[in-house]
Design an enzyme around this catalytic site. Structure first.
Site, PDB file in Angstrom:
ATOM      1  N   PRO A 247       0.821  -1.213   0.000  1.00  0.00           N
ATOM      2  CA  PRO A 247       0.000   0.000   0.000  1.00  0.00           C
ATOM      3  C   PRO A 247       0.856   1.265   0.000  1.00  0.00           C
ATOM      4  CG  PRO A 247      -0.076  -1.073   2.169  1.00  0.00           C
ATOM      5  CD  PRO A 247       0.733  -1.952   1.269  1.00  0.00           C
ATOM      6  N   CYS A 248       1.596   1.453  -1.058  1.00  0.00           N
ATOM      7  CA  CYS A 248       2.446   2.643  -1.125  1.00  0.00           C
ATOM      8  C   CYS A 248       1.586   3.898  -1.072  1.00  0.00           C
ATOM      9  CB  CYS A 248       3.231   2.628  -2.420  1.00  0.00           C
ATOM     10  SG  CYS A 248       3.748   0.981  -2.886  1.00  0.00           S
ATOM     11  N   HIS A 249       0.348   3.769  -1.453  1.00  0.00           N
ATOM     12  CA  HIS A 249      -0.508   4.971  -1.459  1.00  0.00           C
ATOM     13  C   HIS A 249      -0.750   5.446  -0.035  1.00  0.00           C
ATOM     14  CE1 HIS A 249      -3.074   1.381  -1.168  1.00  0.00           C
ATOM     15  NE2 HIS A 249      -3.745   2.120  -0.316  1.00  0.00           N
TER      16      HIS A 249
END
Length: 121
Positions: free
Chosen positions: A73-75
Site C-alpha cells: 500500500p504505497c498509497h
DNA sequence: ACCGTGACCTACC
DNA sequence: AGGTAGGCCACGG
C-alpha cells in the site's frame, strides 16, 4: 534509471523486506511518512531509501513475483508534508482515489490530513 | 572501490 | 517567514 531501475534478486532484500513489512502493516485509512518508517528501520536520516525500497518492490510486483500477497500500500505512504509524493509513480490519481476509498480526508491543497490519519510503526 | 542517483528530512541563512 | 544547502543510507555500473 541509472540507479533507480534496480532489480536485485537473491541477496539484498534486507532493507526492502523490512519496508515491505512496515508498509503492509499500515491499517486502512491511515498514512505514514517515509521518515517515520526509515527511523523505525534504523536508517533514520535515509528516508529516501524507503521510497527507493518501495520502487524496487514495485518492480518485483510488476515483474510478476507477486505469488502470495505482494500488495504494498504505497498509497498509504506520504511525505512529512502529507503530500502523495509517489502519486506520479502510481499512475495518476489512483493513489488519491484509493485513500479516499478508505476514508482518508484530503486537504484543499491535496494533502492528507496527517492529524487524523497519521500512523506510526 | 568510487561515483551517481533517489517516492526524503533537517538545519541554517 | 521563506528559500537554499547539505546529509543520510543504499544500490547500480
Amino acid at each position: 534509471m541509472t540507479a533507480g531501475g534496480n532489480k536485485k534478486n537473491g541477496s539484498g532484500k534486507d532493507f526492502y523486506e523490512r519496508v515491505f513489512e512496515v508498509v503492509a502493516r499500515i491499517p486502512e485509512g491511515k498514512v505514514t511518512t517515509y521518515g517515520a518508517i526509515a527511523r523505525h528501520l534504523g536508517t533514520g536520516g535515509s528516508a529516501r531509501l524507503v521510497g527507493w525500497a518501495l520502487n524496487s518492490t514495485l518492480s518485483e510486483e510488476k515483474a510478476g513475483t507477486n505469488e502470495g500477497q505482494t500488495m504494498l500500500p504505497c498509497h498509504r505512504v506520504v511525505n512529512r508534508n502529507g503530500e502523495l509524493t509517489g502519486k506520479a509513480w502510481f499512475g495518476g490519481d489512483v493513489m488519491e482515489d484509493l485513500l479516499r476509498s478508505e476514508g482518508v480526508r484530503f486537504d484543499p491543497d491535496g494533502s492528507v490530513d496527517m492529524s487524523r490519519h497519521y500512523w506510526e510503526p
